[in-house]
Design a protein around this motif. Structure first.
Motif, mmCIF file in Angstrom:
data_model
loop_
_atom_site.group_PDB
_atom_site.id
_atom_site.type_symbol
_atom_site.label_atom_id
_atom_site.label_comp_id
_atom_site.label_asym_id
_atom_site.label_seq_id
_atom_site.Cartn_x
_atom_site.Cartn_y
_atom_site.Cartn_z
ATOM 1 N N PRO A 1 0.881 -1.146 -0.118
ATOM 2 C CA PRO A 1 0.003 0.067 -0.167
ATOM 3 C C PRO A 1 0.827 1.364 0.190
ATOM 4 N N LEU A 2 0.384 2.438 -0.730
ATOM 5 C CA LEU A 2 1.612 3.675 -0.619
ATOM 6 C C LEU A 2 0.635 4.385 0.273
ATOM 7 N N ALA A 3 1.041 4.122 1.411
ATOM 8 C CA ALA A 3 0.225 4.882 2.386
ATOM 9 C C ALA A 3 1.186 4.110 3.757
ATOM 10 N N LEU B 1 3.927 -9.148 11.916
ATOM 11 C CA LEU B 1 3.483 -7.516 12.135
ATOM 12 C C LEU B 1 4.224 -6.631 11.046
ATOM 13 N N GLY B 2 3.746 -6.130 10.239
ATOM 14 C CA GLY B 2 4.500 -5.281 9.305
ATOM 15 C C GLY B 2 4.135 -3.676 9.512
ATOM 16 N N LEU B 3 5.138 -2.996 9.171
ATOM 17 C CA LEU B 3 4.951 -1.512 8.990
ATOM 18 C C LEU B 3 5.333 -1.221 7.645
ATOM 19 N N ILE B 4 4.425 -0.512 6.964
ATOM 20 C CA ILE B 4 4.677 -0.339 5.567
ATOM 21 C C ILE B 4 4.642 1.378 5.486
ATOM 22 N N ALA B 5 5.769 1.912 4.956
ATOM 23 C CA ALA B 5 6.247 3.089 5.042
ATOM 24 C C ALA B 5 6.364 3.887 3.465
ATOM 25 N N ALA B 6 5.283 4.030 3.015
ATOM 26 C CA ALA B 6 5.099 4.430 1.664
ATOM 27 C C ALA B 6 4.176 5.702 1.323
ATOM 28 N N ASP B 7 4.339 6.427 0.162
ATOM 29 C CA ASP B 7 3.619 7.243 -0.123
ATOM 30 C C ASP B 7 3.058 7.348 -1.603
ATOM 31 N N PRO B 8 2.318 8.324 -1.995
ATOM 32 C CA PRO B 8 1.836 8.129 -3.249
ATOM 33 C C PRO B 8 2.774 8.220 -4.419
ATOM 34 N N SER B 9 3.836 8.485 -4.270
ATOM 35 C CA SER B 9 5.031 8.386 -5.194
ATOM 36 C C SER B 9 5.384 7.134 -5.664
ATOM 37 N N GLY B 10 4.836 5.965 -4.750
ATOM 38 C CA GLY B 10 5.350 4.722 -5.310
ATOM 39 C C GLY B 10 6.619 4.413 -4.569
ATOM 40 N N HIS B 11 7.346 5.065 -3.805
ATOM 41 C CA HIS B 11 8.558 4.862 -3.113
ATOM 42 C C HIS B 11 8.206 4.347 -1.591
ATOM 43 N N GLY B 12 8.948 3.423 -1.110
ATOM 44 C CA GLY B 12 8.475 3.025 0.363
ATOM 45 C C GLY B 12 9.494 2.208 0.886
ATOM 46 N N CYS B 13 9.223 1.588 2.138
ATOM 47 C CA CYS B 13 9.852 0.697 2.580
ATOM 48 C C CYS B 13 9.186 -0.308 3.549
ATOM 49 N N TRP C 1 1.609 2.964 15.746
ATOM 50 C CA TRP C 1 2.588 2.439 14.831
ATOM 51 C C TRP C 1 2.305 2.973 13.515
ATOM 52 N N GLU C 2 1.266 3.407 13.056
ATOM 53 C CA GLU C 2 0.943 4.113 11.774
ATOM 54 C C GLU C 2 1.353 5.299 11.514
ATOM 55 N N ARG C 3 1.515 5.885 12.844
ATOM 56 C CA ARG C 3 2.354 7.176 12.973
ATOM 57 C C ARG C 3 3.661 7.223 12.913
ATOM 58 N N ILE C 4 4.342 5.963 13.440
ATOM 59 C CA ILE C 4 5.659 5.626 13.285
ATOM 60 C C ILE C 4 5.949 5.532 12.015
ATOM 61 N N ALA C 5 5.095 4.790 11.167
ATOM 62 C CA ALA C 5 5.426 4.656 9.700
ATOM 63 C C ALA C 5 5.304 5.942 8.749
ATOM 64 N N ALA C 6 4.340 6.748 9.278
ATOM 65 C CA ALA C 6 4.361 8.150 8.753
ATOM 66 C C ALA C 6 5.891 8.868 8.781
ATOM 67 N N GLY D 1 -6.288 5.498 0.690
ATOM 68 C CA GLY D 1 -7.008 4.914 1.563
ATOM 69 C C GLY D 1 -6.593 5.316 2.981
ATOM 70 N N GLN D 2 -5.840 6.652 3.092
ATOM 71 C CA GLN D 2 -5.250 7.254 4.373
ATOM 72 C C GLN D 2 -6.703 7.885 5.122
ATOM 73 N N ALA D 3 -6.921 7.778 6.168
ATOM 74 C CA ALA D 3 -8.059 8.585 6.934
ATOM 75 C C ALA D 3 -7.599 9.824 7.061
ATOM 76 N N PRO D 4 -8.634 10.782 6.923
ATOM 77 C CA PRO D 4 -8.189 12.242 7.208
ATOM 78 C C PRO D 4 -7.247 12.468 8.565
ATOM 79 N N LYS D 5 -7.635 11.808 9.424
ATOM 80 C CA LYS D 5 -6.689 12.076 10.800
ATOM 81 C C LYS D 5 -5.251 11.776 10.570
ATOM 82 N N LEU D 6 -5.021 10.799 9.832
ATOM 83 C CA LEU D 6 -3.615 10.280 9.536
ATOM 84 C C LEU D 6 -3.038 11.350 8.547
ATOM 85 N N ILE D 7 -3.831 11.690 7.734
ATOM 86 C CA ILE D 7 -3.311 12.778 6.680
ATOM 87 C C ILE D 7 -2.971 13.987 7.445
ATOM 88 N N ALA D 8 -3.829 14.373 8.167
ATOM 89 C CA ALA D 8 -3.461 15.588 8.997
ATOM 90 C C ALA D 8 -2.152 15.091 9.807
#
Length: 331
Positions: free
Chosen positions: A94-96, A126-138, A158-163, A281-288
């Protein structure tokens, strides 16, 4: 949430020689906080409209034969017919910023297939996916012998950590990122470029003060509060990183580090970022949180975007964005 989780954030924004060196540093910090005895694996990736690239597996605390098995599982993706490979890649990456169990991400049958050749039983990961809409991530995964459910609160944490990880990863990939302001650790502006307004400087100063507070007593006494104070992006434009002079004095530097996004010409840069994140698919709260904006700002921008694009709901907005993106990708 035990231990010093802010060490992961500090690793995310630490200066590194290249993207692989950055990943090694982030993995070491993640292992210290995430491992439950089975070790932690990490990998860089890039998902494009018609291709998928994956870097080598890095690991700490994982048997060499299991690292090799992980590499073979990754190679399996490249052996699929291209349309099927891209469908699986979009599911797996996921790109998020995402915190998710491997079995939930790809389904129990596929997970079982991927871990068949491991030297030890694997109940889940348990996975943390750290990606953004550019397609790059880890991606970072810990191996679990026994399933360890996450609460909603822990998932959000943990999603905040991934951000932060994906924000730091962008900096590591773009080592020439422009520094536009210099502050002392207490938030005093020591230098700013001519296009940094006084309002910008005030926002950057507040963000530096928040990081300073997060690194103090709160980092252990209240890590959730510390994480809330530490902004990975400020106003969707800058990341604050440490720099040291030859005498060891620490400064805080504001570097341009926006999320790359495609959008309509009628949208501002920030509006395009918000829309791209929403479509992934990001929730507005995480986007903020990810962009360093208030929820009120994100909500107001979403309403403005819908008016500009003449759509009546967020579902229509996402549908229109994805259709427009597909046209751009095939043009």
């Amino acid at each position: 949430m035990n231990g010093d989780v802010l060490s992961i954030i500090e690793a995310a924004y630490a200066e590194s020689a290249d993207a692989d060196a950055w990943l090694d540093g982030a993995l070491a910090a993640m292992h210290a906080q995430l491992d439950q005895g089975g070790g932690v694996l990490a990998r860089r990736f890039q998902v494009q409209p018609a291709s998928i690239w994956q870097g080598d597996t890095r690991a700490i605390g994982v048997a060499p034969e299991d690292v090799a098995a992980t590499d073979r599982a990754a190679a399996w993706l490249t052996e699929l017919p291209p349309p099927e490979a891209m469908a699986v890649a979009r599911q797996m990456f996921p790109l998020a910023p995402v915190a998710v169990r491997l079995s939930h991400l790809i389904g129990r049958p596929m997970m079982t297939h991927l871990v068949t050749n491991y030297s030890r039983p694997v109940s889940d990961s348990l996975g943390l996916i750290a990606a953004d809409p550019s397609g790059h991530g880890c991606v970072f995964f810990r191996i679990e012998d026994k399933p360890c459910p996450l609460s909603r609160r822990e998932t959000a944490f943990w999603e905040r950590i991934a951000a932060h990880l994906v924000t730091g990863y962008r900096l590591a990939r773009d080592r020439q990122g422009k520094a536009e302001a210099v502050l002392d650790p207490g938030g005093k502006i020591l230098h700013r470029e001519s296009d940094i307004t006084l309002d910008d400087a005030s926002v950057l100063s507040d963000a530096a003060k928040g990081i300073d507070r997060a690194r103090g007593r709160l980092r252990r006494a209240d890590p959730e509060r510390a994480l809330a104070l530490w902004k990975g992006l400020v106003s969707g434009r800058w990341s604050l990183v440490d720099q040291f002079d030859h005498d060891g004095r620490r400064f805080v530097v504001a570097k341009r580090n926006p999320i790359t996004s495609r959008g309509w010409s009628v949208l501002s840069e920030r509006e395009a970022q918000i829309l791209a994140c929403l479509a992934e698919g990001q929730a507005p709260k995480l986007i903020a949180y990810q962009l360093g904006l208030s929820m009120a700002t994100v909500s107001a921008d979403l309403s403005r975007i819908m008016r500009k694009l003449s759509v009546g709901s967020r579902l229509e907005l996402i549908t229109a964005y994805r259709a427009q993106r597909s046209q751009q990708e095939t043009a």
